[in-house]
Structure formats: C-alpha cells, structure tokens
Design a protein around this motif. Structure first.
Motif, PDB file in Angstrom:
ATOM      1  N   ALA A 155      11.570   5.151   2.581  1.00 25.41           N
ATOM      2  CA  ALA A 155      11.425   5.753   3.910  1.00 25.41           C
ATOM      3  C   ALA A 155      11.047   7.215   3.777  1.00 25.41           C
ATOM      4  O   ALA A 155      11.462   7.898   2.831  1.00 25.41           O
ATOM      5  CB  ALA A 155      12.715   5.615   4.724  1.00 25.41           C
ATOM      6  N   VAL A 156      10.252   7.677   4.740  1.00 29.48           N
ATOM      7  CA  VAL A 156       9.893   9.089   4.858  1.00 29.48           C
ATOM      8  C   VAL A 156      10.157   9.504   6.297  1.00 29.48           C
ATOM      9  O   VAL A 156       9.804   8.776   7.236  1.00 29.48           O
ATOM     10  CB  VAL A 156       8.415   9.336   4.504  1.00 29.48           C
ATOM     11  CG1 VAL A 156       8.030  10.770   4.816  1.00 29.48           C
ATOM     12  CG2 VAL A 156       8.158   9.042   3.034  1.00 29.48           C
ATOM     13  N   VAL A 164       0.929   2.383  -0.946  1.00 29.07           N
ATOM     14  CA  VAL A 164       2.331   2.554  -0.547  1.00 29.07           C
ATOM     15  C   VAL A 164       2.510   3.887   0.175  1.00 29.07           C
ATOM     16  O   VAL A 164       3.205   3.972   1.198  1.00 29.07           O
ATOM     17  CB  VAL A 164       3.257   2.461  -1.777  1.00 29.07           C
ATOM     18  CG1 VAL A 164       4.700   2.775  -1.378  1.00 29.07           C
ATOM     19  CG2 VAL A 164       3.169   1.066  -2.403  1.00 29.07           C
ATOM     20  N   THR A 165       1.871   4.927  -0.337  1.00 29.23           N
ATOM     21  CA  THR A 165       1.913   6.227   0.340  1.00 29.23           C
ATOM     22  C   THR A 165       1.354   6.106   1.752  1.00 29.23           C
ATOM     23  O   THR A 165       1.897   6.691   2.697  1.00 29.23           O
ATOM     24  CB  THR A 165       1.113   7.269  -0.455  1.00 29.23           C
ATOM     25  OG1 THR A 165       1.585   7.320  -1.801  1.00 29.23           O
ATOM     26  CG2 THR A 165       1.239   8.651   0.161  1.00 29.23           C
ATOM     27  N   GLY A 166       0.286   5.329   1.903  1.00 27.54           N
ATOM     28  CA  GLY A 166      -0.294   5.120   3.221  1.00 27.54           C
ATOM     29  C   GLY A 166       0.660   4.399   4.153  1.00 27.54           C
ATOM     30  O   GLY A 166       0.735   4.717   5.347  1.00 27.54           O
ATOM     31  N   GLN A 167       1.395   3.403   3.634  1.00 30.12           N
ATOM     32  CA  GLN A 167       2.370   2.718   4.468  1.00 30.12           C
ATOM     33  C   GLN A 167       3.391   3.693   5.034  1.00 30.12           C
ATOM     34  O   GLN A 167       3.863   3.533   6.162  1.00 30.12           O
ATOM     35  CB  GLN A 167       3.095   1.636   3.662  1.00 30.12           C
ATOM     36  CG  GLN A 167       2.277   0.398   3.355  1.00 30.12           C
ATOM     37  CD  GLN A 167       3.093  -0.628   2.602  1.00 30.12           C
ATOM     38  OE1 GLN A 167       3.025  -0.722   1.379  1.00 30.12           O
ATOM     39  NE2 GLN A 167       3.890  -1.389   3.321  1.00 30.12           N
ATOM     40  N   LEU A 168       3.723   4.702   4.256  1.00 29.42           N
ATOM     41  CA  LEU A 168       4.758   5.643   4.664  1.00 29.42           C
ATOM     42  C   LEU A 168       4.230   6.785   5.526  1.00 29.42           C
ATOM     43  O   LEU A 168       4.943   7.273   6.415  1.00 29.42           O
ATOM     44  CB  LEU A 168       5.445   6.221   3.427  1.00 29.42           C
ATOM     45  CG  LEU A 168       6.205   5.223   2.550  1.00 29.42           C
ATOM     46  CD1 LEU A 168       6.646   5.898   1.253  1.00 29.42           C
ATOM     47  CD2 LEU A 168       7.405   4.650   3.288  1.00 29.42           C
ATOM     48  N   LEU A 169       2.985   7.230   5.293  1.00 30.02           N
ATOM     49  CA  LEU A 169       2.530   8.475   5.908  1.00 30.02           C
ATOM     50  C   LEU A 169       1.276   8.366   6.763  1.00 30.02           C
ATOM     51  O   LEU A 169       0.942   9.317   7.469  1.00 30.02           O
ATOM     52  CB  LEU A 169       2.268   9.522   4.821  1.00 30.02           C
ATOM     53  CG  LEU A 169       3.496  10.132   4.157  1.00 30.02           C
ATOM     54  CD1 LEU A 169       3.080  11.086   3.051  1.00 30.02           C
ATOM     55  CD2 LEU A 169       4.372  10.852   5.176  1.00 30.02           C
ATOM     56  N   ALA A 170       0.560   7.243   6.728  1.00 31.84           N
ATOM     57  CA  ALA A 170      -0.715   7.184   7.438  1.00 31.84           C
ATOM     58  C   ALA A 170      -0.548   7.448   8.933  1.00 31.84           C
ATOM     59  O   ALA A 170      -1.388   8.105   9.556  1.00 31.84           O
ATOM     60  CB  ALA A 170      -1.385   5.831   7.212  1.00 31.84           C
ATOM     61  N   ARG A 171       0.526   6.952   9.520  1.00 30.53           N
ATOM     62  CA  ARG A 171       0.704   7.151  10.962  1.00 30.53           C
ATOM     63  C   ARG A 171       0.906   8.629  11.294  1.00 30.53           C
ATOM     64  O   ARG A 171       0.385   9.131  12.310  1.00 30.53           O
ATOM     65  CB  ARG A 171       1.894   6.319  11.462  1.00 30.53           C
ATOM     66  CG  ARG A 171       2.098   6.368  12.972  1.00 30.53           C
ATOM     67  CD  ARG A 171       2.914   5.194  13.468  1.00 30.53           C
ATOM     68  NE  ARG A 171       4.208   5.092  12.831  1.00 30.53           N
ATOM     69  CZ  ARG A 171       5.305   5.723  13.246  1.00 30.53           C
ATOM     70  NH1 ARG A 171       5.241   6.532  14.294  1.00 30.53           N
ATOM     71  NH2 ARG A 171       6.452   5.561  12.625  1.00 30.53           N
ATOM     72  N   LEU A 206      -4.382   7.758  -0.169  1.00 27.43           N
ATOM     73  CA  LEU A 206      -3.750   6.606   0.466  1.00 27.43           C
ATOM     74  C   LEU A 206      -4.397   5.302   0.056  1.00 27.43           C
ATOM     75  O   LEU A 206      -3.971   4.233   0.503  1.00 27.43           O
ATOM     76  CB  LEU A 206      -3.810   6.744   1.994  1.00 27.43           C
ATOM     77  CG  LEU A 206      -3.401   8.104   2.581  1.00 27.43           C
ATOM     78  CD1 LEU A 206      -3.456   8.061   4.096  1.00 27.43           C
ATOM     79  CD2 LEU A 206      -2.018   8.508   2.105  1.00 27.43           C
ATOM     80  N   THR A 207      -5.428   5.364  -0.768  1.00 27.91           N
ATOM     81  CA  THR A 207      -6.171   4.153  -1.110  1.00 27.91           C
ATOM     82  C   THR A 207      -6.373   3.991  -2.613  1.00 27.91           C
ATOM     83  O   THR A 207      -7.156   3.153  -3.034  1.00 27.91           O
ATOM     84  CB  THR A 207      -7.540   4.164  -0.436  1.00 27.91           C
ATOM     85  OG1 THR A 207      -8.259   5.344  -0.854  1.00 27.91           O
ATOM     86  CG2 THR A 207      -7.418   4.167   1.075  1.00 27.91           C
ATOM     87  N   ASP A 208      -5.708   4.789  -3.424  1.00 24.82           N
ATOM     88  CA  ASP A 208      -5.819   4.734  -4.875  1.00 24.82           C
ATOM     89  C   ASP A 208      -7.229   5.043  -5.356  1.00 24.82           C
ATOM     90  O   ASP A 208      -7.669   4.569  -6.398  1.00 24.82           O
ATOM     91  CB  ASP A 208      -5.363   3.366  -5.408  1.00 24.82           C
ATOM     92  CG  ASP A 208      -3.945   3.064  -4.984  1.00 24.82           C
ATOM     93  OD1 ASP A 208      -3.041   3.741  -5.472  1.00 24.82           O
ATOM     94  OD2 ASP A 208      -3.746   2.177  -4.127  1.00 24.82           O
TER      95      ASP A 208
END
Length: 420
Positions: free
Chosen positions: A339-340, A388-395, A410-412
């Motif tokens: 979680a972030v 995974v970073t995108g799942q946490l921060l893209a929004r 966010l896309t490697d």
C-alpha cells in the motif's frame, strides 16, 4: 537456483546438483506433500498438456514445486529418472501461460544429470498467485495433502472473497500508519508519504534474525543498503533519500532505521524541520513500513507547496526492492499486500509543472489523502516492478497530470532522469 519450501521446519532448501536431489530423497527431506509433487516425465500431446495445466493450477493457491524426473517406487521410496531437458522448460512455461484461466506465472530451473548433461531434472516453481484459484476446462483446482482436486463452488467464493478482503485490510493498516504520523498535527505543513508491505501467508518471526541479536543494527543497515543499491539502474533523484535513515531504534513490532529528525521513541525532534524526517521499520513477522515527510515543500513561492511525484515513485521502487530482499532473507515466495498513501495533498500541484522552481500550471489534487493497495505475487515483484509501481501510484499521477512523464517507471521500460 531458487529455494523450495518444504515445511515450517525447512522453509528453504536449494538443490544445485543431482547429488543434492538424491541426498534429499535418501534422507526423507523431499517427498510429495501439499507443496511438492513428483513426475517421472511429461508426455506430449493435447491431453497431456491439459493434465499438466491442472497440476500447475492446483499449486496456485498456496504455491509449490513440481519436480520432473522423480518417481515413487512400489516400495514407497523415491528414485531419480533423468529425462531429456531440451525444450522441456519452454513447454511447461507455455502451458502455464496459455491453458489456465487466468494465466499462471511459473519459474523453471534445470539440474543436469552428472552422467549426461542433455538429460536431468526440471523444477517448476509455482508461486502463490494473487489471482487464485485458477481454472482449467471450466473447473477450479486446489491441492490437498498430496494430490490435486476440484474446488467446490463455496470454496471458490471463499477464496475470491479473501482476495478482496486482503486489499481492504491493507487499507486499514495504511490508515493506522496515518494515525501513527510522528509529526504533531500543529507542525504538519507538508504532504507526508506512507508505504507498507505485509506477507499474506508469512511465518511468525520470519525476519526475526534480521532485527534481533547482538549485531542487528549492522545487519539491518547492510540489508537496506544491499536492497536499494542493487536495484536496476534508476535515474530518479530525490531528497531525503531512504538511505539517509541510519540511526537505529527498537520498535514494538521489530526495529527501525530513522533519520536524525526522529527520536528513538518515534517523535519529531523539537529542533527539526518537518521536511527531512525518514523512517524504515521492519517487523519480526515480515511487515515493512516506510514514512517520509517531504512529499511536498515550498520552493521559491512562499504561498504554495508543490508535490514531488518523483519522490513517491522512487520510494515505491525502494519498497519493492526491500520486499524482494525480505522474501529472499526468509525464503518466502508467497504473495504480498502493498500500500501507498499520502496526506495533506488537497489543492497542491505537481513540481513537474514548474517554471523555474515554481509550479505555475497543472491540475490541483482534489482530496486531502491518497490511498491505494494491491496484492501481488513474488513473480510480479521480480519480473514487473514497474507495473507494480503503477498499480500503487498511477491513479495519483493521473490526478496530478504527470502519468505520461513517469510512464517509463510504471511499465518496466527504459527510465529517464528526474531529480528534485
């Protein structure tokens, strides 16, 4: 070679040679169980591929390892039966990614025979899947003590509900971290960043050896530096860095590394500025917590603070690196809840919309807090840390209008430089 989970007493076993495998069988260390299955070999054809898919899907809930090249004899003992290795790993991986629904990520590793390197043994590691249970031919599969079985509808519903609840529970843990903010309310002028990770099916005291004993401060410092400095090259730059947390302190759940700004009992020092506080907390049971108080700051305009998106992205990547290092330390290949969160964001714009030092354009964030949780597999953390970073921060980045700028992270894909 990856570790194999055999039992609570033997959480990590790493075979490297044919002799290691034979010795484990002779000693009774390795046998068929809820986490391990043996196959003398894999036949070819459509029917055989679907049977293999069912075997792999059955491990998706709790994880496990399929060993190809071992068979149980009539007397109950186990023997080695090395088989052709050419193309075997590729076939298993293709089956895992094309037949189960949803696709099932697996790892494959080979041990060649001492007598002939063209034959040997294939280890197929199936991490616990956050998408489990997996379906093959319109049926869901799980695993009992030693064999696979069809899952009843009620069990499928229960597993799906547990997956949803885990994200909800993780957000509750994040809210608890908001409440633990070490900066007194009257001194909070900046946005604060919070990150956490929890092993979904971790063992009690799985990281006890890291945060206890005579030399735990040195071990914890080396662990943190090793995890962060061994990350794939990233040109993100931000201050304060997590590695600036070098003071050690005991915590109720484990131990922590803190910056100078925090006291041993987790209070902001009276003579410290808000913007520099950093803490990494590691729990005996595998939990990880990160706090950083400079997610926003004033630059040259005294009337406006700007949000440092680069800091959020960099710290999220650090969290993933620390989780992978903790998993390796404990021999844990299960799922993680991440979680972030951030506080005090309302009305603030991104630093990326700057003219000189000031933010002069860009959308303002419309809420006071940001909260996002995700349940991810060990395979996702290893192979796709950007996603995974995108799942946490893209929004968050979309709301600030900077998702395009940080898309490579966010896309490697290849990463570009951003510093603050």
């Amino acid at each position: 070679m990856r570790s194999i989970y055999l039992s609570v007493d033997t959480p990590r076993w790493t075979p490297r040679t044919e002799s290691d495998l034979q010795s484990a069988l002779d000693q009774g260390l390795l046998s068929e169980s809820h986490y391990t299955d043996f196959k003398r070999g894999l036949t070819t054809g459509k029917s055989a591929n679907r049977e293999l898919a069912r075997d792999l899907a059955s491990f998706g809930i709790d994880g496990g390892t399929l060993v190809v090249g071992v068979e149980e004899n009539r007397d109950g003992s186990f023997g080695l039966y090395p088989g052709p290795l050419h193309g075997l790993a590729e076939r298993v991986e293709q089956v895992a990614l094309t037949i189960p629904d949803p696709p099932l990520p697996v790892y494959t590793e080979m041990i060649p025979s001492d007598a002939d390197p063209d034959v040997g043994y294939l280890f197929v590691h199936v991490p616990p899947s956050p998408a489990a249970p997996h379906m093959v031919d319109h049926r869901y599969f799980g695993r009992g003590d030693k064999t696979k079985h069809h899952l009843a509808d009620a069990e499928v519903r229960r597993l799906h509900n547990l997956r949803r609840l885990s994200e909800t529970d993780t957000l509750a843990l994040l809210d608890a971290e908001f409440d633990r903010d070490p900066v007194p309310v009257e001194r909070r002028s900046q946005a604060h960043l919070f990150l956490l990770a929890e092993p979904i099916n971790g063992r009690p005291e799985m990281l006890l050896s890291l945060v206890s004993g005579r030399e735990w401060p040195q071990r914890m410092l080396l662990f943190t530096r090793g995890a962060i400095l061994n990350q794939p090259t990233s040109n993100l730059r931000f201050a304060p860095e997590l590695l600036s947390a070098t003071a050690t302190a005991r915590r109720a759940a484990g131990a922590a590394l803190t910056s100078y700004d925090l006291t041993a009992d987790r209070r902001l020092r009276d003579d410290s500025h808000d913007e520099d506080a950093v803490e990494l907390e590691i729990h005996e049971d595998g939990g990880i917590r990160i706090f950083m108080s400079r997610l926003s700051d004033r630059m040259t305009n005294p009337d406006e603070q700007v949000v440092f998106d680069a800091g959020a992205v960099m710290y999220a990547r650090h969290l993933i690196a620390l989780v992978l290092a903790a998993a390796d330390q404990a021999g844990y290949v299960g799922n993680w809840a991440l979680a972030v969160g951030a506080t005090n964001l309302r009305g603030r714009r991104s630093y990326e919309y700057r003219n000189g030092w000031d933010a002069t354009d860009g959308p303002r964030f419309g809420e006071d807090t940001y909260r996002k949780a995700a349940v991810v597999s060990h395979a996702q953390l290893l192979a796709t840390p950007g996603q995974v970073t995108g799942q946490l921060l893209a929004r968050l980045l979309r709301a600030l209008g900077t998702d395009d700028k940080f898309a490579p992270f966010l896309t490697d894909a290849t990463e570009s430089a951003t510093s603050t």
